[in-house]
Design an enzyme around this catalytic site. Sequence first.
Site, mmCIF file in Angstrom:
data_model
loop_
_atom_site.group_PDB
_atom_site.id
_atom_site.type_symbol
_atom_site.label_atom_id
_atom_site.label_comp_id
_atom_site.label_asym_id
_atom_site.label_seq_id
_atom_site.Cartn_x
_atom_site.Cartn_y
_atom_site.Cartn_z
ATOM 1 N N ASN A 1 -12.978 -3.171 2.215
ATOM 2 C CA ASN A 1 -13.970 -2.105 2.334
ATOM 3 C C ASN A 1 -14.864 -2.089 1.114
ATOM 4 O O ASN A 1 -14.405 -2.327 0.002
ATOM 5 C CB ASN A 1 -13.267 -0.748 2.446
ATOM 6 C CG ASN A 1 -12.405 -0.659 3.678
ATOM 7 O OD1 ASN A 1 -12.752 -1.206 4.723
ATOM 8 N ND2 ASN A 1 -11.271 0.009 3.577
ATOM 9 N N HIS B 1 -7.080 -5.680 2.097
ATOM 10 C CA HIS B 1 -5.944 -5.141 2.855
ATOM 11 C C HIS B 1 -5.452 -6.234 3.798
ATOM 12 O O HIS B 1 -6.263 -6.855 4.513
ATOM 13 C CB HIS B 1 -6.389 -3.987 3.763
ATOM 14 C CG HIS B 1 -6.935 -2.790 3.046
ATOM 15 N ND1 HIS B 1 -6.192 -1.673 2.794
ATOM 16 C CD2 HIS B 1 -8.180 -2.521 2.556
ATOM 17 C CE1 HIS B 1 -6.942 -0.764 2.182
ATOM 18 N NE2 HIS B 1 -8.158 -1.257 2.026
ATOM 19 N N HIS C 1 -10.267 -5.055 -3.555
ATOM 20 C CA HIS C 1 -8.957 -5.289 -2.955
ATOM 21 C C HIS C 1 -9.111 -5.728 -1.512
ATOM 22 O O HIS C 1 -10.060 -5.342 -0.834
ATOM 23 C CB HIS C 1 -8.077 -4.036 -3.038
ATOM 24 C CG HIS C 1 -8.733 -2.798 -2.506
ATOM 25 N ND1 HIS C 1 -9.665 -2.078 -3.230
ATOM 26 C CD2 HIS C 1 -8.604 -2.146 -1.305
ATOM 27 C CE1 HIS C 1 -10.060 -1.028 -2.516
ATOM 28 N NE2 HIS C 1 -9.441 -1.058 -1.341
ATOM 29 N N ASP D 1 0.856 -1.189 0.000
ATOM 30 C CA ASP D 1 0.000 0.000 0.000
ATOM 31 C C ASP D 1 0.895 1.243 0.000
ATOM 32 O O ASP D 1 1.902 1.293 0.706
ATOM 33 C CB ASP D 1 -0.909 -0.013 1.245
ATOM 34 C CG ASP D 1 -2.056 0.969 1.102
ATOM 35 O OD1 ASP D 1 -3.205 0.527 0.990
ATOM 36 O OD2 ASP D 1 -1.790 2.202 1.093
ATOM 37 N N ILE D 2 0.512 2.224 -0.799
ATOM 38 C CA ILE D 2 1.328 3.441 -0.935
ATOM 39 C C ILE D 2 1.328 4.276 0.350
ATOM 40 O O ILE D 2 2.258 5.018 0.629
ATOM 41 C CB ILE D 2 0.830 4.289 -2.138
ATOM 42 C CG1 ILE D 2 1.915 5.204 -2.660
ATOM 43 C CG2 ILE D 2 -0.421 5.071 -1.802
ATOM 44 C CD1 ILE D 2 1.580 5.872 -3.986
ATOM 45 N N GLN E 1 -14.866 2.805 0.988
ATOM 46 C CA GLN E 1 -14.040 2.296 -0.106
ATOM 47 C C GLN E 1 -13.644 3.447 -1.019
ATOM 48 O O GLN E 1 -14.496 4.167 -1.518
ATOM 49 C CB GLN E 1 -14.810 1.235 -0.905
ATOM 50 C CG GLN E 1 -14.017 0.653 -2.062
ATOM 51 C CD GLN E 1 -14.794 -0.384 -2.870
ATOM 52 O OE1 GLN E 1 -15.983 -0.606 -2.625
ATOM 53 N NE2 GLN E 1 -14.141 -1.015 -3.822
#
Length: 239
Positions: free
Chosen positions: A89, A104, A102, A34-35, A96
């Site tokens: 989410n 997490h 996706h 994750d960024i 979301q």
Amino acid sequence: MRKYEFGNVFDKILKKEIACDFLKEQKYAVAFKDISPQAPEHVLVIPSGPYINYIDFFERASIEEVADLLDLLACVRKERFSDCAAISNQGKFGKQEVLHFHIHLIGGIKQKTPEIGDQFCEKKLIPYELSRNYFARSKKILSLEDFIILDGEYEQGLRVMCVLLSPARRTFFDWCASRDFEKINRMLRDMASKCGELNIEAGGSRLVIGGSTNFYDNKKRFCLKIFYNACVGNMLGRD
Ligand code: 5GP
């Protein structure tokens, strides 16, 4: 109704139009960092097909796509995490942001106890661990050999749909490791179908596959939880 919008951030990542720190690329799923990590370890696992959210994916994806994604999820979890929560989410209540399904994987937070729920629940607001009262108050909406699904109100309008796995399987990830994907896929499809009956997708929700167990009937069982009907706040505590 549902319409996947190409050109979202994860679509661009899949097409290699924007850079990202890939950890693993499989036929139907990829994992990358994750960024903007919300914990020391924060990995995203996504399918390469165009699915908006987990309900869309578990309803429509082929068994090969589901198996590949779960295989990757279990593999990344085993390689990089001692314990972690898997969270997805969906929609407005789930907050979301990126409309490409996706999951997490969040971990590496210093734990006071081995239970993952605790460190995520410092504000004691997100009910990752459900009390016995919840199970007493909730209604069984599906009962099959490998799992049962319950639905009930947790607190202040926030509802939780729980998928309780058979006691023989300690965790969802153990089940994935057994590679019994046909049965797992059927369970996830049934779960998505109940989401449809309860109209969960319209408001939004959060799917949580925690790293710890829950009590039910005096036996430790592992469950998947879907929080819906009210805003669930951010992933590390309800705000
Ligand atoms: P959501 O709120 O939709 O469940 O989570 C979206 C996640 O995608 C966020 O945790 C966010 O940090 C991450 N994200 C957004 N843009 C990018 C990006 O360009 N690269 C990567 N690696 N992650 C991103």
